[in-house]
Design a protein around this motif. Structure first.
Motif, PDB file in Angstrom:
ATOM      1  N   LEU A 238       5.651  -7.777   3.813  1.00  0.00           N
ATOM      2  CA  LEU A 238       6.609  -8.807   3.413  1.00  0.00           C
ATOM      3  C   LEU A 238       7.676  -8.278   2.454  1.00  0.00           C
ATOM      4  O   LEU A 238       8.863  -8.424   2.707  1.00  0.00           O
ATOM      5  CB  LEU A 238       5.879  -9.990   2.769  1.00  0.00           C
ATOM      6  N   MET A 239       7.258  -7.675   1.351  1.00  0.00           N
ATOM      7  CA  MET A 239       8.217  -7.226   0.335  1.00  0.00           C
ATOM      8  C   MET A 239       7.771  -5.909  -0.266  1.00  0.00           C
ATOM      9  O   MET A 239       6.577  -5.599  -0.302  1.00  0.00           O
ATOM     10  CB  MET A 239       8.323  -8.250  -0.804  1.00  0.00           C
TER      11      MET A 239
ATOM     12  N   ARG B  86      -0.398   1.932   6.571  1.00  0.00           N
ATOM     13  CA  ARG B  86       0.505   0.835   6.202  1.00  0.00           C
ATOM     14  C   ARG B  86       0.664  -0.205   7.300  1.00  0.00           C
ATOM     15  O   ARG B  86       0.695  -1.401   7.011  1.00  0.00           O
ATOM     16  CB  ARG B  86       1.851   1.373   5.746  1.00  0.00           C
ATOM     17  N   ALA B  87       0.735   0.205   8.546  1.00  0.00           N
ATOM     18  CA  ALA B  87       0.894  -0.767   9.639  1.00  0.00           C
ATOM     19  C   ALA B  87      -0.348  -1.638   9.769  1.00  0.00           C
ATOM     20  O   ALA B  87      -0.243  -2.858   9.961  1.00  0.00           O
ATOM     21  CB  ALA B  87       1.194  -0.054  10.949  1.00  0.00           C
ATOM     22  N   LYS B  88      -1.528  -1.038   9.642  1.00  0.00           N
ATOM     23  CA  LYS B  88      -2.775  -1.813   9.725  1.00  0.00           C
ATOM     24  C   LYS B  88      -2.883  -2.784   8.553  1.00  0.00           C
ATOM     25  O   LYS B  88      -3.319  -3.925   8.717  1.00  0.00           O
ATOM     26  CB  LYS B  88      -3.990  -0.881   9.720  1.00  0.00           C
ATOM     27  N   ILE B  89      -2.499  -2.327   7.363  1.00  0.00           N
ATOM     28  CA  ILE B  89      -2.564  -3.183   6.180  1.00  0.00           C
ATOM     29  C   ILE B  89      -1.586  -4.355   6.320  1.00  0.00           C
ATOM     30  O   ILE B  89      -1.939  -5.503   6.049  1.00  0.00           O
ATOM     31  CB  ILE B  89      -2.273  -2.361   4.906  1.00  0.00           C
TER      32      ILE B  89
ATOM     33  N   SER C  17       2.445 -10.280   1.111  1.00  0.00           N
ATOM     34  CA  SER C  17       2.091  -8.928   0.670  1.00  0.00           C
ATOM     35  C   SER C  17       3.252  -8.290  -0.081  1.00  0.00           C
ATOM     36  O   SER C  17       4.411  -8.498   0.244  1.00  0.00           O
ATOM     37  CB  SER C  17       1.701  -8.068   1.879  1.00  0.00           C
ATOM     38  N   MET C  18       2.900  -7.512  -1.091  1.00  0.00           N
ATOM     39  CA  MET C  18       3.884  -6.806  -1.907  1.00  0.00           C
ATOM     40  C   MET C  18       3.453  -5.354  -1.994  1.00  0.00           C
ATOM     41  O   MET C  18       2.282  -5.056  -2.242  1.00  0.00           O
ATOM     42  CB  MET C  18       3.944  -7.428  -3.303  1.00  0.00           C
ATOM     43  N   PHE C  19       4.425  -4.467  -1.765  1.00  0.00           N
ATOM     44  CA  PHE C  19       4.154  -3.037  -1.724  1.00  0.00           C
ATOM     45  C   PHE C  19       5.095  -2.296  -2.665  1.00  0.00           C
ATOM     46  O   PHE C  19       6.048  -2.867  -3.179  1.00  0.00           O
ATOM     47  CB  PHE C  19       4.343  -2.519  -0.291  1.00  0.00           C
TER      48      PHE C  19
ATOM     49  N   TYR D 190       6.431   0.409   3.852  1.00  0.00           N
ATOM     50  CA  TYR D 190       5.456  -0.640   4.144  1.00  0.00           C
ATOM     51  C   TYR D 190       6.149  -1.856   4.772  1.00  0.00           C
ATOM     52  O   TYR D 190       5.605  -2.485   5.667  1.00  0.00           O
ATOM     53  CB  TYR D 190       4.715  -1.050   2.871  1.00  0.00           C
ATOM     54  N   CYS D 191       7.338  -2.186   4.302  1.00  0.00           N
ATOM     55  CA  CYS D 191       8.095  -3.303   4.892  1.00  0.00           C
ATOM     56  C   CYS D 191       8.578  -2.941   6.283  1.00  0.00           C
ATOM     57  O   CYS D 191       8.606  -3.788   7.176  1.00  0.00           O
ATOM     58  CB  CYS D 191       9.282  -3.675   4.016  1.00  0.00           C
TER      59      CYS D 191
END
Length: 107
Positions: A40-41, A13-16, A27-29, A34-35
């Motif tokens: 981003l969200m 998640r940090a790399k993405i 970006s939306m997860f 992930y945030c």
């Protein structure tokens, strides 16, 4: 960029999130973690609440209930998370109308 929540993307998640920021892509997860890693969200089921429910199921099974007798449950707690630091880094302004819908803002 839309990233689906699952094991492989969670591990990275940090790399993405860093890739999305570097490429200047919103970006939306599906999960808040992930945030917390810089996305981003996110909008999705609250994983902590889900784990609490899973623990309850494990307890019932360990006390002798048959798994097949337990009801199937759907998540009931969903959350919208916005990372304001990432929004600023991307040059985005979070509209005030969104503030009332957001469960948590990370700065």
């Amino acid at each position: 960029m839309l990233v689906f929540p699952e094991g492989v993307t969670m591990v990275h998640r940090a790399k993405i999130a860093d890739f999305a920021r570097t490429q200047r892509m919103p970006s939306m997860f599906g999960w808040r973690e992930y945030c917390e890693a810089g996305g981003l969200m996110s909008y999705g089921a609250n994983q902590r609440a889900t784990y609490v429910r899973l623990a309850t199921y494990a307890d019932r099974i360990l006390r002798g209930e048959r798994p097949g007798d337990l009801p199937i449950e759907q998540p009931t707690t969903f959350e919208l998370i916005v990372n304001l630091g990432t929004a600023r880094a991307l040059g985005l302004t979070v509209p005030p109308s969104l503030f009332s819908l957001v469960d948590e803002m990370i700065d």
